[in-house]
Every structure is written in structure tokens, then in C-alpha cells.
Design an enzyme around this catalytic site. Structure first.
Site, PDB file in Angstrom:
ATOM      1  N   ALA A  15       0.841  -1.204   0.000  1.00 38.44           N
ATOM      2  CA  ALA A  15       0.000   0.000   0.000  1.00 38.44           C
ATOM      3  C   ALA A  15       0.874   1.253   0.000  1.00 38.44           C
ATOM      4  CB  ALA A  15      -0.928  -0.012   1.220  1.00 38.44           C
ATOM      5  N   ALA A  45       3.425 -12.704   1.762  1.00 45.06           N
ATOM      6  CA  ALA A  45       2.214 -13.207   1.087  1.00 45.06           C
ATOM      7  C   ALA A  45       2.591 -14.359   0.170  1.00 45.06           C
ATOM      8  CB  ALA A  45       1.542 -12.091   0.308  1.00 45.06           C
ATOM      9  N   GLN A  46       1.763 -15.389   0.211  1.00 48.06           N
ATOM     10  CA  GLN A  46       2.115 -16.591  -0.553  1.00 48.06           C
ATOM     11  C   GLN A  46       1.202 -16.802  -1.751  1.00 48.06           C
ATOM     12  OE1 GLN A  46       2.077 -20.051   1.979  1.00 48.06           O
ATOM     13  NE2 GLN A  46       3.928 -19.461   3.084  1.00 48.06           N
ATOM     14  N   GLU A 113      -8.533 -20.403  -4.671  1.00 45.96           N
ATOM     15  CA  GLU A 113      -8.481 -20.486  -3.203  1.00 45.96           C
ATOM     16  C   GLU A 113      -9.898 -20.524  -2.651  1.00 45.96           C
ATOM     17  OE1 GLU A 113      -6.015 -17.136  -2.132  1.00 45.96           O
ATOM     18  OE2 GLU A 113      -4.177 -18.225  -2.582  1.00 45.96           O
ATOM     19  N   HIS A 349      -4.284 -13.924  11.346  1.00 42.74           N
ATOM     20  CA  HIS A 349      -3.679 -13.711  10.022  1.00 42.74           C
ATOM     21  C   HIS A 349      -3.944 -12.325   9.461  1.00 42.74           C
ATOM     22  CE1 HIS A 349      -2.260 -14.859   6.065  1.00 42.74           C
ATOM     23  NE2 HIS A 349      -3.437 -14.612   5.516  1.00 42.74           N
ATOM     24  N   ARG A 384     -12.811 -11.710   4.928  1.00 40.53           N
ATOM     25  CA  ARG A 384     -12.135 -11.403   3.649  1.00 40.53           C
ATOM     26  C   ARG A 384     -12.005 -12.647   2.778  1.00 40.53           C
ATOM     27  NH1 ARG A 384      -6.401 -11.624   1.987  1.00 40.53           N
ATOM     28  NH2 ARG A 384      -6.082 -12.626   3.992  1.00 40.53           N
ATOM     29  N   LEU A 390      -4.148  -7.953  -1.102  1.00 40.29           N
ATOM     30  CA  LEU A 390      -3.122  -7.261  -1.892  1.00 40.29           C
ATOM     31  C   LEU A 390      -3.790  -6.392  -2.954  1.00 40.29           C
ATOM     32  CD1 LEU A 390      -0.601 -10.238  -2.317  1.00 40.29           C
ATOM     33  CD2 LEU A 390      -0.268  -8.205  -0.902  1.00 40.29           C
TER      34      LEU A 390
HETATM   35  P1  FAD Z   1       2.452  -4.294   5.244  1.00 37.50           P
HETATM   36  O1  FAD Z   1       2.906  -4.998   4.035  1.00 37.50           O
HETATM   37  O2  FAD Z   1       2.350  -5.075   6.484  1.00 37.50           O
HETATM   38  O3  FAD Z   1       3.451  -3.080   5.515  1.00 37.50           O
HETATM   39  C1  FAD Z   1       3.354  -2.329   6.696  1.00 37.50           C
HETATM   40  C2  FAD Z   1       4.541  -1.408   6.786  1.00 37.50           C
HETATM   41  O4  FAD Z   1       4.306  -0.434   7.783  1.00 37.50           O
HETATM   42  C3  FAD Z   1       5.860  -2.053   7.137  1.00 37.50           C
HETATM   43  O5  FAD Z   1       6.835  -1.517   6.291  1.00 37.50           O
HETATM   44  C4  FAD Z   1       6.137  -1.575   8.562  1.00 37.50           C
HETATM   45  O6  FAD Z   1       7.487  -1.426   8.859  1.00 37.50           O
HETATM   46  C5  FAD Z   1       5.482  -0.221   8.526  1.00 37.50           C
HETATM   47  N1  FAD Z   1       5.100   0.306   9.832  1.00 37.50           N
HETATM   48  C6  FAD Z   1       4.185  -0.186  10.697  1.00 37.50           C
HETATM   49  N2  FAD Z   1       4.099   0.610  11.780  1.00 37.50           N
HETATM   50  C7  FAD Z   1       4.970   1.624  11.590  1.00 37.50           C
HETATM   51  C8  FAD Z   1       5.351   2.763  12.352  1.00 37.50           C
HETATM   52  N3  FAD Z   1       4.819   3.014  13.556  1.00 37.50           N
HETATM   53  N4  FAD Z   1       6.293   3.599  11.856  1.00 37.50           N
HETATM   54  C9  FAD Z   1       6.872   3.340  10.656  1.00 37.50           C
HETATM   55  N5  FAD Z   1       6.544   2.280   9.890  1.00 37.50           N
HETATM   56  C10 FAD Z   1       5.611   1.439  10.351  1.00 37.50           C
HETATM   57  N6  FAD Z   1      -2.974 -11.260   1.051  1.00 37.50           N
HETATM   58  C11 FAD Z   1      -3.303 -11.562  -0.230  1.00 37.50           C
HETATM   59  O7  FAD Z   1      -4.070 -10.821  -0.856  1.00 37.50           O
HETATM   60  N7  FAD Z   1      -2.785 -12.655  -0.826  1.00 37.50           N
HETATM   61  C12 FAD Z   1      -1.933 -13.510  -0.191  1.00 37.50           C
HETATM   62  O8  FAD Z   1      -1.467 -14.478  -0.771  1.00 37.50           O
HETATM   63  C13 FAD Z   1      -1.586 -13.225   1.158  1.00 37.50           C
HETATM   64  N8  FAD Z   1      -0.776 -14.060   1.851  1.00 37.50           N
HETATM   65  C14 FAD Z   1      -0.379 -13.708   3.102  1.00 37.50           C
HETATM   66  C15 FAD Z   1       0.525 -14.519   3.779  1.00 37.50           C
HETATM   67  C16 FAD Z   1       0.997 -14.144   5.024  1.00 37.50           C
HETATM   68  C17 FAD Z   1       1.985 -15.029   5.748  1.00 37.50           C
HETATM   69  C18 FAD Z   1       0.544 -12.935   5.618  1.00 37.50           C
HETATM   70  C19 FAD Z   1       1.051 -12.513   6.948  1.00 37.50           C
HETATM   71  C20 FAD Z   1      -0.388 -12.151   4.957  1.00 37.50           C
HETATM   72  C21 FAD Z   1      -0.860 -12.527   3.701  1.00 37.50           C
HETATM   73  N9  FAD Z   1      -1.790 -11.742   3.024  1.00 37.50           N
HETATM   74  C22 FAD Z   1      -2.129 -12.063   1.729  1.00 37.50           C
HETATM   75  C23 FAD Z   1      -2.227 -10.452   3.565  1.00 37.50           C
HETATM   76  C24 FAD Z   1      -1.403  -9.353   2.902  1.00 37.50           C
HETATM   77  O9  FAD Z   1      -0.076  -9.800   2.728  1.00 37.50           O
HETATM   78  C25 FAD Z   1      -1.377  -8.093   3.739  1.00 37.50           C
HETATM   79  O10 FAD Z   1      -2.678  -7.759   4.116  1.00 37.50           O
HETATM   80  C26 FAD Z   1      -0.803  -6.939   2.929  1.00 37.50           C
HETATM   81  O11 FAD Z   1       0.460  -7.306   2.432  1.00 37.50           O
HETATM   82  C27 FAD Z   1      -0.700  -5.693   3.774  1.00 37.50           C
HETATM   83  O12 FAD Z   1       0.005  -4.726   3.054  1.00 37.50           O
HETATM   84  P2  FAD Z   1       0.193  -3.306   3.706  1.00 37.50           P
HETATM   85  O13 FAD Z   1       0.956  -2.493   2.713  1.00 37.50           O
HETATM   86  O14 FAD Z   1      -1.090  -2.788   4.175  1.00 37.50           O
HETATM   87  O15 FAD Z   1       1.070  -3.565   5.024  1.00 37.50           O
HETATM   88  C1  SIN Z   2      -2.682 -17.827   1.473  1.00 37.68           C
HETATM   89  O1  SIN Z   2      -1.800 -17.935   0.631  1.00 37.68           O
HETATM   90  O2  SIN Z   2      -3.345 -18.767   1.895  1.00 37.68           O
HETATM   91  C2  SIN Z   2      -2.966 -16.482   2.015  1.00 37.68           C
HETATM   92  C3  SIN Z   2      -3.883 -15.823   1.095  1.00 37.68           C
HETATM   93  C4  SIN Z   2      -4.484 -14.626   1.766  1.00 37.68           C
HETATM   94  O3  SIN Z   2      -4.286 -14.392   2.950  1.00 37.68           O
HETATM   95  O4  SIN Z   2      -5.209 -13.949   1.049  1.00 37.68           O
END
Ligand code: FAD
Ligand code: SIN
Length: 523
Positions: A15, A45-46, A113, A349, A384, A390
Site C-alpha cells: 500500500a 504473502a504466498q 483459493e 492472520h 475477507r 493485496l
Molecule cells: P504491510 O505490508 O504489512 O506493511 C506495513 C509497513 O508499515 C511495514 O513496512 C512496517 O514497517 C510499517 N510500519 C508499521 N508501523 C509503523 C510505524 N509506527 N512507523 C513506521 N513504519 C511502520 N494477502 C493476499 O491478498 N494474498 C496472499 O497471498 C496473502 N498471503 C499472506 C501470507 C501471510 C503469511 C501474511 C502474513 C499475509 C498474507 N496476506 C495475503 C495479507 C497481505 O499480505 C497483507 O494484508 C498486505 O500485504 C498488507 O500490506 P500493507 O501495505 O497494508 O502492510
Molecule cells: C494464502 O496464501 O493462503 C494467504 C492468502 C491470503 O491471505 O489472502
């Protein structure tokens, strides 16, 4: 020290980075990461990213799947907007270098999925997030208008409160002027003034004992906005992924992607019996809330600590080709997934709720946007759909960029903002108090605010948390600011919001299942 930027972006996941890349041609951007740019939920993310990209699929099917999964609480206008904008955002990711797997004929190789009625998950093997993170980090590092601040921790967003005004949740026109940011290396808190601030701090998994999220997921953005009196909602909808590798000594818990069930893997009890058909006609590919609750229920019935995921009936070569990361990781833990069942348990998660935003990604605080997991857009409702996270993040980052670029010329820096004042505080030497309290929060949340809840469990959780809250606020006011004390405070604030909103919802809905109002789900 005061720094001035047109845009500050708090968070370096999908984001934050995609927003930064889309506004940087129009102004100076600071991107803050509390550790390294690479460390984010995005990186782990996998399964992949959901989008309609083939002729036999269509928007209406993706919309319906999302609405069904959300259990009646999605905002249909938002669902439509995200689904229809998804393909163009996939094109943007490809332009930034993201390499989604393709089949022999050059079309995307699509996975399926839980809850999806078609194959529509684009992926890079079983490490889609790492591929996205790597490509975006490369773009960010080479952009001339983007300054990167690693190991910089955003402590608070700056509003009229810091100018001496009493700001309440009812105060109209709360404005954001930037953020106070701790440089972890120098231990100084700097003032980052901004015309536009983007909150992209990701998830909250660290409030639970067992989670797939990395340790950065402490709900910082949500807690900061809540303290600044911005609107936060739907916090009770915490998604537990049904299948994380059972290894109580490992944190974060290693995920076994849902795409493996899409590929044909089935769940079995420890005795080897399949059970998902008892709970849902879609079997192992039912939506996550149903599968996680079914596993929880089977574990309670048998007293076992885990169930199995079985992929041994599939071709070993194909399994290794599709899931190389998981194959290697499990092998390192003594499980050959082509021959052995994989021990799995549900783990915290994903958060469906968060900072409330409109369709332009604007929060209730002026000049403050939020995108990604810390935001609550209305896309997910009560649950969700897999791989919709993503895509939501990248679509909303795009909406925010367009909106912010359209109005930034009318915004001026607020020069009245005072520097951070830490007079009367001293360095807190008792780290053990902080780590112990953080552990206690994890226990409270996992024991009382997990997959199955009740009024009694929630009350107990709130009572216990109250004690930790008072102790921590007291410690915070006496201590020099450190990342650890701030994270603890954020974990407690976030846990409070989850419990409070869970108490308010007097009905089982999607991810919120309570024994006192079980009417919705027959388990
Ligand atoms: P993030 O990618 O978590 O980034 C957050 C950022 O904020 C980090 O850089 C962190 O350092 C920073 N930050 C936080 N607090 C502070 C602060 N106080 N000061 C400065 N920086 C800060 N979703 C899917 O759609 N498909 C998938 O296959 C999938 N697989 C997943 C597998 C796993 C193991 C996990 C954990 C999640 C998965 N998800 C998946 C969910 C998805 O990955 C996340 O919801 C998404 O990546 C979140 O993106 P984001 O940019 O919001 O936050
Ligand atoms: C997964 O790969 O099972 C995670 C997918 C997701 O959280 O959307």
C-alpha cells in the site's frame, strides 16, 4: 529537527510503496519504515493476488464471491469498484517489474483459493509477496523524489491537539499536519511536516500469541488514528488462517497457503479421517472462517493440538514445482510434504477492520489517507475472501494518489507545530516489564478473543487488559520514547478496540463467532 515533505508515507508494504510511486512525480515524498523497507506482511504473502484476467471468468463472479464471503456486511459499491479496477492495477504491478507466473501459452497461470468460484489468483510460485516487495523496493530506491527513512518509527500523527486544542471524537474538521517520528539510531523524535500523510502500517497479528504476521504487525497506524480521534471500525473481524504449520516454538507461524487446498490438498484429523464435508459442502475449500472454526471444533473434540493437511495424493514433482518455498521449509522441519501429512493449526492472520476510509481512501481526519491492511474500506465485510487483500491495497493506493494529487495544491504546511516535548521523562531500563506485558496481551487475546468468543470471555479479556493499559500508560508518561514502549501501547490500544467492538456485536457474523449468539452458524 523539522523535515518538510509534500507526502509522508508511513509504511513500506504494497500500500505505502505503490502510493509513493504514484505521487512522487508531483512532489517530495518521505517513506518511513520502522525496520527495513523489506520487512512487511506483503513480503510474506504466498497465495497471490485476485483479479479477473481470463475470458471465462467475469467481474460479476468475483463480486458475488466477495459478497458471499463477507456475510452480508460488505459495501457493494466498494466491492464493485475494487473488482473492476483490479486488472488495471495488475498491469501497473507488471509495469513495475512484478513477474506473475504464466502457462505455456503465455497466459497467467491462475490458482484457486477458498470461496472463489473460479481460478483467478495470479501468483509468483508460492512467494508472490516477496516478488512484489522486491520489485517495489527497487522502484522506490531509484526514484529521485523519494527519500527513504528506515528504522524510523512513527509515534503519533500531528493534529490540532498538538497546537493546544482539545480534540474529541466529536470535534469537526480534525486535520493532520504530519507525524512525530522516532529515529531509532539517534533516539531523537523528529517532526515530519506534510501536506498529505498516508497511513499504510499494515496488520495487527502481533496482538495474538500465534500469528502468521511478522513482529512489525502491532497495529500502530490504527492506534495512532484512534488516539487522534479518527474513526476506526469493524475491529472484531480478525481472520484466522486455517493452516499454519504447527510449530509452537516458531513466531511468526509459517503459513501453508490456501492455494494448496485449491490444488487438491485435504484436511484430516490426527487419526487420518477427513472432516470438512461435515461442516460445509465446499469441503476443504469453504471460506476461511468456516474452515478455521471447523478445525478448532475438531481439535476441541479430539483434544489434539493440530490437524493434518494432506497433499500426498498429488504428483510429487508438480507439488514441488508449485510450492517450492513450502516444500523446502517443511523439509527443514522434518516433513516431506510429498510423502507426509503436514501438521497445521489456525493462526491470527488478517484484520478486516481498521481506519475507516471512503472510496478515495480518505480517513475521517483531513489530509490523512489510509490504505492496505490498516484501513477499513468496506470490501471485506465480516470476512475477507482469500487474496483480496493485496489487490485492495493497490487499488486504494491508486485512488488515494489520484485524489491527493488533485487537491495538494490547496494545502499548506502548518508552521505552528511544536517540536516533540519529552521533558521530565527518563530512559526506562526495565525492558522486561514491556516484553512481559506484550506477552500477556497475546495470551489474553488468544485465550479469550480467538476464533470462538463469548460474553464472559470478552469481559474477562477486557478486565485483564485494563490493568495492563493503566500500567503501560503510566510507564509511557514517565519514559523517554522507545519503539518498544510505543509498540506495547499500540498493541494494547488495538486489542482494546478488538474486544470493545466484539462486545458490541451481539450476533455471530463472519469471523465473529460467539457462543452467546450462535444463531448464524451451525457447528
Ligand atoms: P504491510 O505490508 O504489512 O506493511 C506495513 C509497513 O508499515 C511495514 O513496512 C512496517 O514497517 C510499517 N510500519 C508499521 N508501523 C509503523 C510505524 N509506527 N512507523 C513506521 N513504519 C511502520 N494477502 C493476499 O491478498 N494474498 C496472499 O497471498 C496473502 N498471503 C499472506 C501470507 C501471510 C503469511 C501474511 C502474513 C499475509 C498474507 N496476506 C495475503 C495479507 C497481505 O499480505 C497483507 O494484508 C498486505 O500485504 C498488507 O500490506 P500493507 O501495505 O497494508 O502492510
Ligand atoms: C494464502 O496464501 O493462503 C494467504 C492468502 C491470503 O491471505 O489472502
Amino acid at each position: 529537527m523539522v523535515r518538510k515533505y509534500d507526502f509522508i508515507v508511513i509504511g513500506s508494504g504494497i500500500a505505502g510503496m505503490s502510493f509513493a510511486l504514484k505521487v512522487a512525480h508531483k512532489g517530495k515524498v518521505a517513506i518511513l519504515s520502522k525496520t527495513r523497507l523489506e520487512e512487511a506482511n506483503t513480503n510474506l504473502a504466498q497465495g497471490g493476488i485476485a483479479s479477473v484476467t481470463k475470458d471465462s471468468d467475469n467481474f460479476e463472479k468475483h463480486i458475488q464471491d466477495t459478497l458471499i464471503c463477507g456475510d452480508g456486511l460488505c459495501n457493494e459499491e466498494v466491492v464493485r469498484m475494487v473488482v473492476e479496477n483490479a486488472p488495471s492495477q495488475i498491469d501497473e504491478l507488471v509495469k513495475w517489474g512484478v513477474d506473475f507466473d504464466k502457462g505455456d501459452e503465455g497466459n497467467f497461470d491462475l490458482h484457486k483459493e477458498g470461496g472463489h468460484s473460479d481460478f483467478r489468483i495470479l501468483h509468483h510460485k508460492d512467494a508472490t509477496g516477496a516478488e512484489i516487495q522486491k520489485r517495489l523496493v527497487r522502484q522506490i530506491k531509484k526514484h529521485p523524489h523519494i527519500d527513504v527513512f528506515e528504522n524510523h518509527f512513527a509515534v503519533e500523527i500531528i493534529t490540532q491537539h498538538h497546537l493546544g486544542m482539545l480534540v474529541k471524537h466529536t470535534t469537526p474538521n480534525i486535520e493532520c499536519y504530519g507525524a512525530y517520528v522516532l529515529n531509532e539510531k539517534t533516539r531523537h523524535v523528529h517532526t515530519f511536516l506534510a501536506k498529505v500523510t498516508m497511513m499504510a502500517t499494515g496488520g495487527i497479528g502481533s496482538i495474538y500469541q500465534s500469528t502468521t504476521n511478522p513482529s512489525i504487525a502491532t497495529g500502530d497506524g490504527i492506534a495512532m488514528v484512534y488516539r487522534a480521534k479518527g474513526l476506526v471500525s469493524d475491529m472484531e473481524f480478525v481472520q484466522f488462517h486455517p493452516t499454519s504449520f504447527y510449530n509452537p516454538n516458531e513466531r511468526p507461524s509459517f503459513l501453508i497457503t490456501e492455494a494448496m487446498r485449491g490444488y487438491g490438498a485435504v484436511l484430516r484429523t490426527r487419526k487420518g479421517r477427513q472432516f470438512m464435508h461435515k461442516y460445509d459442502e465446499r469441503g476443504s475449500l469453504a471460506p476461511r472462517d468456516i474452515v478455521a472454526r471447523a478445525i478448532d471444533s475438531e481439535m476441541k473434540l479430539s483434544g489434539d493440538d493440530f490437524v493434518y493437511l494432506d497433499v500426498t495424493h498429488k504428483s510429487a514433482e508438480e507439488t514441488k514445482a508449485h510450492f517450492p518455498t513450502i516444500y523446502q521449509k517443511c523439509l527443514s522441519l522434518g516433513v516431506d510434504i510429498t510423502k507426509d501429512y503436514i501438521p497445521v493449526v489456525p493462526a491470527a492472520h488478517y484484520l478486516c477492520g481498521g481506519i475507516e476510509v471512503d472510496v478515495y481512501s480518505q480517513s475521517s481526519i483531513r489530509n490523512l489517507y489510509a490504505a492496505g491492511e490498516c484501513s477499513r474500506t468496506g470490501l471485506h465485510g465480516a470476512n475477507r475472501l482469500a487474496s483480496n487483500s493485496l489487490i485492495e491495497a493497490v487499488v486504494y493506493a491508486d485512488k488515494a494518489a489520484t485524489h491527493a494529487l488533485g487537491r495538494i495544491e490547496g494545502v499548506v504546511f502548518n508552521e505552528q507545530v511544536p517540536e516533540w516535548n519529552d521533558e521530565g521523562t527518563s530512559l526506562n531500563e526495565e525492558m522486561v516489564l514491556i516484553t512481559q506485558s506484550a506477552k500477556e496481551v497475546g495470551q489474553i487475546m488468544s485465550n479469550y478473543v480467538g476464533i470462538v468468543r463469548s460474553n464472559l470471555r470478552l469481559k474477562r479479556a477486557m478486565d485483564r487488559l485494563e490493568i495492563l493499559y493503566k500500567e503501560t500508560e503510566d510507564l509511557f508518561t514517565r519514559s523517554v520514547v522507545t519503539k518498544d514502549i510505543c509498540e506495547l501501547r499500540n498493541i494494547i490500544n488495538t486489542a482494546y478496540l478488538v474486544i470493545k467492538m466484539a462486545m458490541q456485536r451481539k450476533k455471530s457474523r463472519g469471523l465473529h463467532y460467539t457462543l452467546d449468539y450462535p444463531d448464524k452458524i451451525e457447528l
